[in-house]
Design a protein around this motif. Sequence first.
Motif, PDB file in Angstrom:
ATOM      1  N   GLY A   1      11.468  -3.654  -4.398  1.00  0.00           N
ATOM      2  CA  GLY A   1      11.705  -3.768  -5.828  1.00  0.00           C
ATOM      3  C   GLY A   1      10.751  -4.772  -6.432  1.00  0.00           C
ATOM      4  O   GLY A   1       9.677  -5.043  -5.889  1.00  0.00           O
ATOM      5  N   GLY A   2      11.137  -5.343  -7.556  1.00  0.00           N
ATOM      6  CA  GLY A   2      10.343  -6.389  -8.168  1.00  0.00           C
ATOM      7  C   GLY A   2       8.938  -5.961  -8.529  1.00  0.00           C
ATOM      8  O   GLY A   2       8.718  -4.897  -9.121  1.00  0.00           O
ATOM      9  N   ALA A   3       7.956  -6.775  -8.150  1.00  0.00           N
ATOM     10  CA  ALA A   3       6.561  -6.519  -8.497  1.00  0.00           C
ATOM     11  C   ALA A   3       6.057  -5.222  -7.881  1.00  0.00           C
ATOM     12  O   ALA A   3       5.266  -4.507  -8.498  1.00  0.00           O
ATOM     13  CB  ALA A   3       5.696  -7.692  -8.032  1.00  0.00           C
ATOM     14  N   ALA A   4       6.519  -4.905  -6.657  1.00  0.00           N
ATOM     15  CA  ALA A   4       6.082  -3.671  -5.999  1.00  0.00           C
ATOM     16  C   ALA A   4       6.510  -2.452  -6.797  1.00  0.00           C
ATOM     17  O   ALA A   4       5.728  -1.512  -7.006  1.00  0.00           O
ATOM     18  CB  ALA A   4       6.641  -3.609  -4.578  1.00  0.00           C
ATOM     19  N   GLU A   5       7.746  -2.445  -7.244  1.00  0.00           N
ATOM     20  CA  GLU A   5       8.248  -1.319  -8.021  1.00  0.00           C
ATOM     21  C   GLU A   5       7.564  -1.233  -9.380  1.00  0.00           C
ATOM     22  O   GLU A   5       7.246  -0.153  -9.871  1.00  0.00           O
ATOM     23  CB  GLU A   5       9.758  -1.450  -8.199  1.00  0.00           C
ATOM     24  N   PHE A   6       7.312  -2.393  -9.988  1.00  0.00           N
ATOM     25  CA  PHE A   6       6.620  -2.413 -11.280  1.00  0.00           C
ATOM     26  C   PHE A   6       5.214  -1.833 -11.156  1.00  0.00           C
ATOM     27  O   PHE A   6       4.784  -1.014 -11.977  1.00  0.00           O
ATOM     28  CB  PHE A   6       6.561  -3.844 -11.804  1.00  0.00           C
ATOM     29  N   LEU A   7       4.477  -2.258 -10.117  1.00  0.00           N
ATOM     30  CA  LEU A   7       3.130  -1.727  -9.899  1.00  0.00           C
ATOM     31  C   LEU A   7       3.151  -0.231  -9.654  1.00  0.00           C
ATOM     32  O   LEU A   7       2.301   0.507 -10.155  1.00  0.00           O
ATOM     33  CB  LEU A   7       2.478  -2.430  -8.710  1.00  0.00           C
ATOM     34  N   ALA A   8       4.131   0.232  -8.875  1.00  0.00           N
ATOM     35  CA  ALA A   8       4.234   1.665  -8.609  1.00  0.00           C
ATOM     36  C   ALA A   8       4.448   2.436  -9.898  1.00  0.00           C
ATOM     37  O   ALA A   8       3.868   3.510 -10.102  1.00  0.00           O
ATOM     38  CB  ALA A   8       5.376   1.930  -7.631  1.00  0.00           C
ATOM     39  N   GLY A   9       5.252   1.888 -10.792  1.00  0.00           N
ATOM     40  CA  GLY A   9       5.475   2.547 -12.068  1.00  0.00           C
ATOM     41  C   GLY A   9       4.215   2.642 -12.909  1.00  0.00           C
ATOM     42  O   GLY A   9       4.018   3.610 -13.646  1.00  0.00           O
ATOM     43  N   LEU A  10       3.344   1.631 -12.795  1.00  0.00           N
ATOM     44  CA  LEU A  10       2.084   1.658 -13.531  1.00  0.00           C
ATOM     45  C   LEU A  10       1.087   2.637 -12.931  1.00  0.00           C
ATOM     46  O   LEU A  10       0.342   3.310 -13.651  1.00  0.00           O
ATOM     47  CB  LEU A  10       1.458   0.257 -13.558  1.00  0.00           C
TER      48      LEU A  10
ATOM     49  N   LEU B   1      -2.614  -1.964   8.965  1.00  0.00           N
ATOM     50  CA  LEU B   1      -2.163  -3.111   8.174  1.00  0.00           C
ATOM     51  C   LEU B   1      -0.763  -2.946   7.611  1.00  0.00           C
ATOM     52  O   LEU B   1      -0.331  -3.770   6.789  1.00  0.00           O
ATOM     53  CB  LEU B   1      -3.142  -3.349   7.013  1.00  0.00           C
ATOM     54  N   SER B   2      -0.046  -1.936   8.044  1.00  0.00           N
ATOM     55  CA  SER B   2       1.257  -1.656   7.442  1.00  0.00           C
ATOM     56  C   SER B   2       2.309  -2.694   7.801  1.00  0.00           C
ATOM     57  O   SER B   2       3.404  -2.683   7.246  1.00  0.00           O
ATOM     58  CB  SER B   2       1.748  -0.268   7.866  1.00  0.00           C
ATOM     59  N   TRP B   3       2.004  -3.614   8.730  1.00  0.00           N
ATOM     60  CA  TRP B   3       2.967  -4.649   9.085  1.00  0.00           C
ATOM     61  C   TRP B   3       3.224  -5.600   7.915  1.00  0.00           C
ATOM     62  O   TRP B   3       4.224  -6.316   7.890  1.00  0.00           O
ATOM     63  CB  TRP B   3       2.471  -5.440  10.300  1.00  0.00           C
ATOM     64  N   GLN B   4       2.315  -5.602   6.935  1.00  0.00           N
ATOM     65  CA  GLN B   4       2.517  -6.396   5.723  1.00  0.00           C
ATOM     66  C   GLN B   4       2.331  -5.446   4.532  1.00  0.00           C
ATOM     67  O   GLN B   4       1.219  -4.998   4.259  1.00  0.00           O
ATOM     68  CB  GLN B   4       1.515  -7.533   5.647  1.00  0.00           C
ATOM     69  N   PRO B   5       3.401  -5.094   3.801  1.00  0.00           N
ATOM     70  CA  PRO B   5       3.319  -4.032   2.796  1.00  0.00           C
ATOM     71  C   PRO B   5       2.252  -4.223   1.726  1.00  0.00           C
ATOM     72  O   PRO B   5       1.737  -3.249   1.190  1.00  0.00           O
ATOM     73  CB  PRO B   5       4.732  -4.028   2.175  1.00  0.00           C
ATOM     74  N   TRP B   6       1.915  -5.479   1.400  1.00  0.00           N
ATOM     75  CA  TRP B   6       0.917  -5.711   0.358  1.00  0.00           C
ATOM     76  C   TRP B   6      -0.514  -5.687   0.891  1.00  0.00           C
ATOM     77  O   TRP B   6      -1.466  -5.583   0.113  1.00  0.00           O
ATOM     78  CB  TRP B   6       1.166  -7.073  -0.303  1.00  0.00           C
ATOM     79  N   LEU B   7      -0.683  -5.784   2.198  1.00  0.00           N
ATOM     80  CA  LEU B   7      -2.019  -5.960   2.757  1.00  0.00           C
ATOM     81  C   LEU B   7      -2.947  -4.756   2.561  1.00  0.00           C
ATOM     82  O   LEU B   7      -4.118  -4.937   2.185  1.00  0.00           O
ATOM     83  CB  LEU B   7      -1.907  -6.313   4.243  1.00  0.00           C
TER      84      LEU B   7
END
Length: 409
Positions: free
Chosen positions: A50-59, A361-367
């Motif tokens: 959620g949070g920033a990840a969900e916001f970015l996905a929406g954009l 790099l999937s061990w860190q979702p933002w990487l």
Amino acid sequence: MVFTNESPPVARTPAPVRTRLDGVDIARGLAVLGMFVAHAGPAMLDPTAGGAAEFLAGLGNGHASVLFAVLAGVSLALLTGGSRPHEGSVLRRDRVRIAVRAVVLFVLGMVLTQLGAQMMVILSFYALYFLLALPFLRVRPAVLAVIAAVWTIAGPIASFFIRGAWTSADTVGGALSFTDLTSWDTAGAGFQRLLLDGAYPVLTWMPFVFAGLAVGRLDLRSTAVRLRLLISGVVLAVIGAGSSWLALNVFGGLRALEPVLANLAPIAAEIGKEPVELLQMMGFGVVPTTSPAFLLLNAPHAGTPFEITASTGAALAVLALCLFAGDRLRTLLAPLSAVGALALTVYTVQGLLLEPVLVGLSWQPWLPLLVLALGSLVFCALWRPLLGRGPLERVLHWTSTKTADLVVR
């Protein structure tokens, strides 16, 4: 995605001087970053984020590809004279160049799809958009806007009924690969995806190109034009999103979709979403044909009149803001502008590297997102001032220009 951004030369001068509109490159650069979000963002790797990840996905989800499509129309207009459309042999030469670029992009899109790129490859669809736009290069902006508006409504409705009577779910989503050409049946299914029910089907995506072509025929250096573009974009976005909300929540659309939402409820609960949110995350280019109520959705890759209207408006507003930013923040935004200028190269490299980046790099979702975005910004910021056009942009320019030189005398 013509991957060029040339402002119109003075009509019929022997050797026109062409300059770029930085704002168009900045908008295209944003679209590239938006694709990274859609393909490798944290919300894609972790649907419960959620949070920033969900916001970015929406954009990013859906909007990045639509912005590319609108910019493709803008670039077609700029390539063929902008607010002063070319005529005669100059226009014939332009058409040859565009057709050659379409062929190159079509083949490149098939290559990426054949290699198993972990994304819905758009290049072969773009090639068809370019070819279909060729007869409209001399059409006035107002007429192009009307064509886009009518197609926005008629295209999705026609697609819904054609698919309901003729197609199967086997062809929904995806693109065309060389394997599809091994038999008549698979070739037919492949071209059906391109035209009707693939990831970015021609029948529902041409309004984006026509809207961009109309915009590119305006004087994009004019402050008044940019302000009108910004206001029009915001109005369209509000109309598209607001009308969809009313149709679903006030006029009974959600009630008609209750059986679908009930089936999605268990899965939605697992990832912490509402059923309607999950439904809006499941677009693959078109909506199902089991209920006309699906046409009321405004969701990424839904291909409905509401989604096309809202997404076109958002793209126009972003373009207007980028045009202003290109004048005032040119130096600061130079890396982003460079990504936009090398969009074809970046897009292709992304398709080739996406799977190993995601796996490694999937061990860190933002990487994965950070690596792709920062890597592209640094590479393009270094390449463009030193070497100009990107590697694939050079191929596109050379093949189209040399062919036009041979064909048009």
